[in-house]
Write a protein that holds these residues in place. Structure first.
Motif, short mmCIF file in Angstrom:
data_model
loop_
_atom_site.label_atom_id
_atom_site.label_comp_id
_atom_site.label_asym_id
_atom_site.label_seq_id
_atom_site.Cartn_x
_atom_site.Cartn_y
_atom_site.Cartn_z
N CYS A 14 0.82 -1.22 0.00
CA CYS A 14 0.00 0.00 0.00
C CYS A 14 0.86 1.27 0.00
O CYS A 14 0.49 2.28 -0.62
CB CYS A 14 -0.94 0.00 1.20
SG CYS A 14 -2.28 -1.20 1.11
N HIS A 17 2.50 1.22 -4.00
CA HIS A 17 1.94 0.75 -5.27
C HIS A 17 0.51 1.20 -5.54
O HIS A 17 -0.05 0.85 -6.60
CB HIS A 17 2.01 -0.78 -5.33
CG HIS A 17 3.41 -1.30 -5.34
ND1 HIS A 17 4.14 -1.48 -6.50
CD2 HIS A 17 4.24 -1.66 -4.32
CE1 HIS A 17 5.35 -1.94 -6.20
NE2 HIS A 17 5.43 -2.05 -4.88
N LEU A 18 -0.11 1.98 -4.66
CA LEU A 18 -1.49 2.41 -4.88
C LEU A 18 -1.53 3.61 -5.82
O LEU A 18 -1.79 4.75 -5.44
CB LEU A 18 -2.16 2.74 -3.55
CG LEU A 18 -2.32 1.58 -2.57
CD1 LEU A 18 -3.08 2.04 -1.32
CD2 LEU A 18 -3.05 0.40 -3.22
N ARG A 42 -2.10 -0.39 -15.12
CA ARG A 42 -2.39 -1.21 -13.94
C ARG A 42 -2.76 -0.25 -12.81
O ARG A 42 -1.95 0.55 -12.37
CB ARG A 42 -1.19 -2.08 -13.57
CG ARG A 42 -0.95 -3.20 -14.57
CD ARG A 42 -0.13 -4.33 -13.98
NE ARG A 42 1.30 -4.09 -14.03
CZ ARG A 42 2.23 -5.01 -13.76
NH1 ARG A 42 1.85 -6.23 -13.39
NH2 ARG A 42 3.51 -4.74 -13.82
N SER A 43 -4.00 -0.35 -12.36
CA SER A 43 -4.53 0.58 -11.37
C SER A 43 -4.80 -0.14 -10.06
O SER A 43 -5.40 -1.22 -10.05
CB SER A 43 -5.82 1.20 -11.90
OG SER A 43 -6.40 2.06 -10.94
N PHE A 44 -4.35 0.46 -8.96
CA PHE A 44 -4.57 -0.09 -7.62
C PHE A 44 -5.26 0.98 -6.78
O PHE A 44 -4.71 2.07 -6.57
CB PHE A 44 -3.25 -0.50 -6.97
CG PHE A 44 -2.53 -1.60 -7.72
CD1 PHE A 44 -2.77 -2.93 -7.43
CD2 PHE A 44 -1.62 -1.28 -8.73
CE1 PHE A 44 -2.10 -3.94 -8.12
CE2 PHE A 44 -0.96 -2.27 -9.42
CZ PHE A 44 -1.20 -3.61 -9.12
N ARG A 45 -6.47 0.66 -6.30
CA ARG A 45 -7.26 1.58 -5.50
C ARG A 45 -7.65 0.91 -4.19
O ARG A 45 -8.14 -0.22 -4.19
CB ARG A 45 -8.52 2.00 -6.25
CG ARG A 45 -8.29 2.87 -7.47
CD ARG A 45 -8.01 4.31 -7.06
NE ARG A 45 -7.92 5.19 -8.22
CZ ARG A 45 -6.81 5.42 -8.91
NH1 ARG A 45 -5.69 4.80 -8.54
NH2 ARG A 45 -6.80 6.23 -9.94
N ILE A 53 -8.29 -3.70 -1.69
CA ILE A 53 -7.69 -3.08 -2.86
C ILE A 53 -8.38 -3.59 -4.11
O ILE A 53 -8.59 -4.81 -4.26
CB ILE A 53 -6.18 -3.38 -2.95
CG1 ILE A 53 -5.43 -2.77 -1.77
CG2 ILE A 53 -5.59 -2.87 -4.27
CD1 ILE A 53 -3.97 -3.15 -1.70
N HIS A 55 -7.81 -4.02 -7.93
CA HIS A 55 -6.71 -4.09 -8.90
C HIS A 55 -7.32 -4.26 -10.28
O HIS A 55 -7.99 -5.26 -10.56
CB HIS A 55 -5.79 -5.27 -8.55
CG HIS A 55 -4.74 -5.57 -9.56
ND1 HIS A 55 -4.00 -6.73 -9.55
CD2 HIS A 55 -4.29 -4.87 -10.63
CE1 HIS A 55 -3.16 -6.74 -10.55
NE2 HIS A 55 -3.32 -5.61 -11.22
#
Length: 248
Positions: A14, A17-18, A42-45, A53, A55
């Protein structure tokens, strides 16, 4: 109270990489020929509590086709392992004969991320390698080149001093210790991606022989990163090492 190790792994991810990671995926045959290349996101929320998360991978092909896939990750579990610095790996826990086997080694530095993948479709023979160059500031990247072809050769001076940390299967990370740069592993094939990234992996893997796969990124003329993953003779994941070097 000491933090749970799995939760620490989650927090390591976290912390670094978010983001939305804009990049280019390029796959190569085991002979080093470019097989495919396309734009990616590549999306990380994470939710407000950072307990979940989302992804999402979006692939944007040259013909205009867009493909999207989404996964949900729940704290504290990830399909990957990460050091406090942010480097890490998506990895198979064990080599199983005649089954798909692959590792993805992640580098990260400021707003840049790169991963190198070695894939063995039948669990024995190297079938493809991939380079994924990403930038969280947008696309196209002001750092990564547009080159796709592998470089025929690469050399590094011996004047590097560094330290490494090691993560074992229980996710415990060792204290830092002095490290020597060993960027071409004996018995492995070396592949030289554009932008000063190299991958060393065996042509064949099999139960009964240890496996070592390493990736090296010369971030700039005075700073270098290396990630190495090892499996023991039974095919079980043994450790993941992350090393940082400075030119002296």
């Amino acid at each position: 109270m000491p933090i749970d190790i799995q939760e620490q792994n989650w927090n390591n991810f976290c912390a670094h990489h978010l983001h939305d990671w804009h990049g280019i995926w390029t796959s190569y045959s085991a002979q080093g020929e470019v097989k495919d290349s396309f734009q990616s996101l590549r999306s990380f929320r994470a939710n407000l509590e950072k307990t979940q998360i989302t992804h999402t991978n979006r692939y944007i092909y040259a013909d205009g086709k867009i493909e999207e896939k989404t996964w949900q990750l729940q704290k504290p579990f990830l399909r990957s392992i990460f050091f406090p610095q942010g480097a890490g790996a998506f990895h198979a826990e064990k080599l199983v004969t005649a089954s798909f086997f692959a590792v993805e080694l992640f580098f990260i530095h400021k707003n840049l991320r790169h991963s190198a993948i070695a894939a063995y479709t039948d669990g024995t023979n190297l079938t493809k390698i991939l380079s994924i160059r990403e930038d969280s500031t947008g696309f196209p990247s002001q750092h990564w080149s547009t080159n796709l072809d592998l470089v025929s050769e690469r050399s590094l001076s011996e004047n590097w001093a560094g330290t490494s940390v090691t993560m074992t299967p229980d996710l415990k990370v060792s204290p830092a210790v002095p490290a020597n740069l060993n960027w071409q592993i004996e018995g492995n094939e070396s592949f030289f991606f554009p932008d000063e990234i190299s991958l060393s992996c065996p042509r064949q893997v099999e139960v009964g022989k240890p496996i070592v796969i390493a990736a090296t990124w010369l971030v700039n003329s005075s700073y270098l990163q290396q990630i190495t993953i090892a499996y023991d003779e039974t095919g079980a994941f043994q450790n993941l090492k992350f090393a940082e070097f400075t030119h002296v």
